[in-house]
Design a protein around this motif. Sequence first.
Motif, PDB file in Angstrom:
ATOM      1  N   TYR A 342       0.858  -1.187   0.000  1.00 54.56           N
ATOM      2  CA  TYR A 342       0.000   0.000   0.000  1.00 54.56           C
ATOM      3  C   TYR A 342       0.891   1.232   0.000  1.00 54.56           C
ATOM      4  CZ  TYR A 342      -3.457   3.450   1.590  1.00 54.56           C
ATOM      5  OH  TYR A 342      -4.268   4.546   1.698  1.00 54.56           O
ATOM      6  N   LYS A 343       0.485   2.239  -0.764  1.00 55.85           N
ATOM      7  CA  LYS A 343       1.234   3.492  -0.774  1.00 55.85           C
ATOM      8  C   LYS A 343       0.269   4.629  -1.049  1.00 55.85           C
ATOM      9  CE  LYS A 343       5.550   5.532  -2.454  1.00 55.85           C
ATOM     10  NZ  LYS A 343       6.724   5.326  -3.331  1.00 55.85           N
ATOM     11  N   GLU A 344       0.357   5.682  -0.255  1.00 50.89           N
ATOM     12  CA  GLU A 344      -0.550   6.819  -0.402  1.00 50.89           C
ATOM     13  C   GLU A 344       0.092   8.070   0.189  1.00 50.89           C
ATOM     14  OE1 GLU A 344      -2.695   8.280  -2.172  1.00 50.89           O
ATOM     15  OE2 GLU A 344      -4.446   7.019  -1.725  1.00 50.89           O
ATOM     16  N   THR A 345      -0.162   9.211  -0.441  1.00 51.61           N
ATOM     17  CA  THR A 345       0.266  10.511   0.071  1.00 51.61           C
ATOM     18  C   THR A 345      -0.974  11.317   0.422  1.00 51.61           C
ATOM     19  OG1 THR A 345       2.317  10.495  -1.212  1.00 51.61           O
ATOM     20  CG2 THR A 345       1.522  12.629  -0.438  1.00 51.61           C
ATOM     21  N   VAL A 346      -0.987  11.887   1.628  1.00 56.64           N
ATOM     22  CA  VAL A 346      -2.185  12.533   2.154  1.00 56.64           C
ATOM     23  C   VAL A 346      -1.819  13.861   2.812  1.00 56.64           C
ATOM     24  CG1 VAL A 346      -4.061  12.324   3.846  1.00 56.64           C
ATOM     25  CG2 VAL A 346      -3.307  10.312   2.582  1.00 56.64           C
ATOM     26  N   ILE A 378      -0.115   6.229  15.167  1.00 62.68           N
ATOM     27  CA  ILE A 378       0.788   7.204  14.549  1.00 62.68           C
ATOM     28  C   ILE A 378      -0.003   8.264  13.787  1.00 62.68           C
ATOM     29  CG2 ILE A 378       2.449   7.435  12.650  1.00 62.68           C
ATOM     30  CD1 ILE A 378       3.673   4.747  13.686  1.00 62.68           C
ATOM     31  N   ILE A 379      -1.030   7.849  13.060  1.00 65.01           N
ATOM     32  CA  ILE A 379      -1.834   8.820  12.309  1.00 65.01           C
ATOM     33  C   ILE A 379      -2.498   9.812  13.263  1.00 65.01           C
ATOM     34  CG2 ILE A 379      -3.790   9.129  10.753  1.00 65.01           C
ATOM     35  CD1 ILE A 379      -1.255   7.885   9.493  1.00 65.01           C
ATOM     36  N   GLU A 380      -3.036   9.315  14.375  1.00 67.40           N
ATOM     37  CA  GLU A 380      -3.642  10.212  15.361  1.00 67.40           C
ATOM     38  C   GLU A 380      -2.591  11.160  15.953  1.00 67.40           C
ATOM     39  OE1 GLU A 380      -6.827  10.676  16.167  1.00 67.40           O
ATOM     40  OE2 GLU A 380      -7.316   9.263  14.566  1.00 67.40           O
ATOM     41  N   GLU A 381      -1.397  10.642  16.165  1.00 64.27           N
ATOM     42  CA  GLU A 381      -0.306  11.472  16.705  1.00 64.27           C
ATOM     43  C   GLU A 381       0.050  12.584  15.731  1.00 64.27           C
ATOM     44  OE1 GLU A 381       4.292  10.396  17.334  1.00 64.27           O
ATOM     45  OE2 GLU A 381       2.952   9.324  18.706  1.00 64.27           O
ATOM     46  N   ILE A 382       0.129  12.254  14.448  1.00 64.39           N
ATOM     47  CA  ILE A 382       0.463  13.258  13.433  1.00 64.39           C
ATOM     48  C   ILE A 382      -0.650  14.300  13.337  1.00 64.39           C
ATOM     49  CG2 ILE A 382       0.880  13.620  10.977  1.00 64.39           C
ATOM     50  CD1 ILE A 382       2.099  10.787  10.915  1.00 64.39           C
ATOM     51  N   LYS A 383      -1.906  13.870  13.432  1.00 63.92           N
ATOM     52  CA  LYS A 383      -3.031  14.809  13.385  1.00 63.92           C
ATOM     53  C   LYS A 383      -2.908  15.864  14.480  1.00 63.92           C
ATOM     54  CE  LYS A 383      -7.174  12.981  12.968  1.00 63.92           C
ATOM     55  NZ  LYS A 383      -8.280  11.994  13.123  1.00 63.92           N
ATOM     56  N   GLY A 384      -2.428  15.443  15.648  1.00 60.76           N
ATOM     57  CA  GLY A 384      -2.292  16.370  16.759  1.00 60.76           C
ATOM     58  C   GLY A 384      -1.061  17.251  16.666  1.00 60.76           C
ATOM     59  N   GLU A 385       0.078  16.685  16.243  1.00 64.36           N
ATOM     60  CA  GLU A 385       1.347  17.418  16.248  1.00 64.36           C
ATOM     61  C   GLU A 385       1.641  18.151  14.939  1.00 64.36           C
ATOM     62  OE1 GLU A 385       4.807  15.555  17.930  1.00 64.36           O
ATOM     63  OE2 GLU A 385       3.582  14.006  18.896  1.00 64.36           O
ATOM     64  N   PHE A 386       1.185  17.598  13.831  1.00 65.26           N
ATOM     65  CA  PHE A 386       1.492  18.194  12.524  1.00 65.26           C
ATOM     66  C   PHE A 386       0.214  18.321  11.692  1.00 65.26           C
ATOM     67  CE2 PHE A 386       5.217  15.647  13.821  1.00 65.26           C
ATOM     68  CZ  PHE A 386       6.179  16.650  13.905  1.00 65.26           C
ATOM     69  N   PRO A 387      -0.752  19.110  12.121  1.00 66.43           N
ATOM     70  CA  PRO A 387      -2.056  19.168  11.440  1.00 66.43           C
ATOM     71  C   PRO A 387      -1.986  19.736  10.027  1.00 66.43           C
ATOM     72  CG  PRO A 387      -1.882  20.909  13.091  1.00 66.43           C
ATOM     73  CD  PRO A 387      -0.701  20.014  13.298  1.00 66.43           C
ATOM     74  N   ARG A 388      -0.891  20.424   9.676  1.00 66.00           N
ATOM     75  CA  ARG A 388      -0.778  21.031   8.349  1.00 66.00           C
ATOM     76  C   ARG A 388       0.227  20.284   7.474  1.00 66.00           C
ATOM     77  NH1 ARG A 388      -3.268  25.883   8.323  1.00 66.00           N
ATOM     78  NH2 ARG A 388      -2.191  26.533   6.438  1.00 66.00           N
ATOM     79  N   ALA A 389       0.665  19.112   7.938  1.00 66.59           N
ATOM     80  CA  ALA A 389       1.706  18.371   7.220  1.00 66.59           C
ATOM     81  C   ALA A 389       1.126  17.567   6.057  1.00 66.59           C
ATOM     82  CB  ALA A 389       2.429  17.433   8.176  1.00 66.59           C
ATOM     83  N   GLU A 390       2.008  17.166   5.164  1.00 67.73           N
ATOM     84  CA  GLU A 390       1.693  16.174   4.142  1.00 67.73           C
ATOM     85  C   GLU A 390       2.478  14.916   4.501  1.00 67.73           C
ATOM     86  OE1 GLU A 390       1.417  16.627  -0.472  1.00 67.73           O
ATOM     87  OE2 GLU A 390       3.463  15.969  -0.019  1.00 67.73           O
ATOM     88  N   ILE A 391       1.830  13.769   4.440  1.00 68.23           N
ATOM     89  CA  ILE A 391       2.520  12.531   4.816  1.00 68.23           C
ATOM     90  C   ILE A 391       2.436  11.520   3.679  1.00 68.23           C
ATOM     91  CG2 ILE A 391       1.975  12.905   7.249  1.00 68.23           C
ATOM     92  CD1 ILE A 391      -0.033  10.573   7.049  1.00 68.23           C
ATOM     93  N   THR A 392       3.454  10.685   3.566  1.00 63.08           N
ATOM     94  CA  THR A 392       3.454   9.551   2.650  1.00 63.08           C
ATOM     95  C   THR A 392       3.519   8.282   3.479  1.00 63.08           C
ATOM     96  OG1 THR A 392       4.515  10.759   0.848  1.00 63.08           O
ATOM     97  CG2 THR A 392       4.685   8.366   0.804  1.00 63.08           C
ATOM     98  N   VAL A 393       2.571   7.393   3.253  1.00 59.07           N
ATOM     99  CA  VAL A 393       2.512   6.110   3.953  1.00 59.07           C
ATOM    100  C   VAL A 393       2.797   5.006   2.955  1.00 59.07           C
ATOM    101  CG1 VAL A 393       1.069   4.530   5.290  1.00 59.07           C
ATOM    102  CG2 VAL A 393       0.812   6.998   5.578  1.00 59.07           C
ATOM    103  N   SER A 394       3.762   4.143   3.263  1.00 64.36           N
ATOM    104  CA  SER A 394       4.095   3.019   2.392  1.00 64.36           C
ATOM    105  C   SER A 394       4.209   1.766   3.252  1.00 64.36           C
ATOM    106  CB  SER A 394       5.413   3.286   1.655  1.00 64.36           C
ATOM    107  OG  SER A 394       5.685   2.245   0.743  1.00 64.36           O
ATOM    108  N   ILE A 395       3.483   0.713   2.868  1.00 65.03           N
ATOM    109  CA  ILE A 395       3.437  -0.516   3.661  1.00 65.03           C
ATOM    110  C   ILE A 395       3.761  -1.705   2.773  1.00 65.03           C
ATOM    111  CG2 ILE A 395       1.993  -2.017   5.095  1.00 65.03           C
ATOM    112  CD1 ILE A 395       0.176   0.424   5.604  1.00 65.03           C
ATOM    113  N   PHE A 396       4.647  -2.572   3.232  1.00 68.26           N
ATOM    114  CA  PHE A 396       4.867  -3.875   2.597  1.00 68.26           C
ATOM    115  C   PHE A 396       4.632  -4.930   3.659  1.00 68.26           C
ATOM    116  CE2 PHE A 396       7.945  -7.317   1.263  1.00 68.26           C
ATOM    117  CZ  PHE A 396       7.114  -7.839   0.293  1.00 68.26           C
TER     118      PHE A 396
END
Length: 555
Positions: A342-346, A378-396
């Motif tokens: 899975y790979k997504e940028t949000v 981790i997603i909830e943590e990022i929502k709180g600490e970096f609400p204006r960030a762009e993130i890329t998630v990649s899972i194998f």
Amino acid sequence: MKESALRDLIAQKISQLKPGLTLLQKEQYIPGKHGTKSFIDLYARDEKGRHVLIELKRSNIAARQALHEVSKYVEQVKQHFGAKDSEIFAIIASTEWGELLLPFSRFCEDAGFSIEGIQIDVTEDHSDFQARPISPLATIRGRLIAPWHHIYWYTDKDALQRGITAIEGAYSAKGIDDYVIVSFYLPDPSTPEERRAALLAEVANMLKVPQASLSTSLASFSPPTYEYMAYTAVQMLPDETCLQIISCDEALFEEAQNAILLMSTEERARYLHECVASVPPFPECDYREIGYPAKFALFYQQEDGTILSTIRRGIFARNTLLPNSILYSELQGEDGFTSQKYKETVAMQDTAHVKKLQKDIGAVLKENPVWKGHLLQIIEEIKGEFPRAEITVSIFNPGTGIFTIYHTFTKKNGLSYLPCYYVLVRNPGDTRLYFGALAEKGPALTFSQLMKKYYHGSLAALLETVTWGGRDERDSYLVEDLGAQYQSYRFDILHGTATAFFTLQDAKWRPCGPVALPVLFQIYAEKNQSLVREILETIKPHDQGTFFECHPANP
């Protein structure tokens, strides 16, 4: 019949609309801070004590407004009464559902509160009514490439072109409109002597005879080279479409109808797509094999390979906004449908996209509860600490258990077979990287104990998993018994340099030293040398190269 008369009729017989309802107020006024004031047609309570908001409509034109009004009422009830989503139940009751059914179905999928649709049939004299529930339509996911692909090989370019024509003709004859054909040129670097030796070894192994005993004519045979390929994939077909296609074969159709009764949704889809491929017409080719996302990734990433053409039909042709790069990504399984990659940028400000990301993570890691919990935290943590960030998630997440160890040591670029994930946070100023890897945990079972616990002591049962890519739904348990664990780490990055390292333990980030995937696996292998050695020595004699195809598809 006017809407006010319909309201009064239902109010008199509220329990007839839905059992357990108690009418509290007609035309309930709800003040609102934003927009116009609201009057809920019927305000009731159900047996669970929930706020029941009943919106009545009596025509297709009026029905179009229903969803907008329900959304407004729900938010105002939450403001005015302090009610939670779980304490609200919305009912849309309408005499016409032609215009409303499709958006209502989508609304049900997205709503955070309970909602139900009811068809109202009023008697001719307007003295009574009948109520029946409306079943939402299955929401359309849109583009969804079936992960069961087909590969057609050819010896030259002319044969490839004839083959592509035949493939398109076969799809047309079966009534399959939405598909993709990617043609490749993949040069074979081996010499005729090397191909002959590989063929002799494979035949000798299959016949269980010494290679020297094979006939002279076979020993002098030069296998052909297949360097041109048509790789095909179709939009996921509904079960009923598959059954319609295979109905031309009476015996297969009857067998399929009986077989799918006891299958899960995924098993049924895979089986029916295989049945579709097994009925004529069959495309012309020199050699044929099954494809899947990891195989496409192998061909797509081959350094000396070339994509000759990408043919898009049906929805893939009509969607001119869809670049081939996205299509190739989905063919590799990066949309998460296979639960392996899975790979997504949000953008974190895009709440709908973040919500979908969380849902996708849950689906991709449904059989890996450790990383599923870690990533959602981790997603909830990022929502709180970096609400204006762009993130890329990649899972194998290959889920291959024992074969994870085997492939890592025996395949080219073996480390690419190790499960891992990363979440890269791009934020003005500080940056952060979250990372998941296999790490050593504690004592492992012996190979014999693993075989008895998971495969009834049968090596054949273990090897059989290779036929579906080596995936084992018990992978999370196997990993623990292999003496390993799915672990998560965090690197805080300042000016491009990692300045602090943490590992996740008991839902808390705890400081640790610098870590890297190869080092973590090396530590594991050194502490479990005897188990690793026995896995390699037991499986290797049965590995004839292409027989164990479980190609890497990691981030």
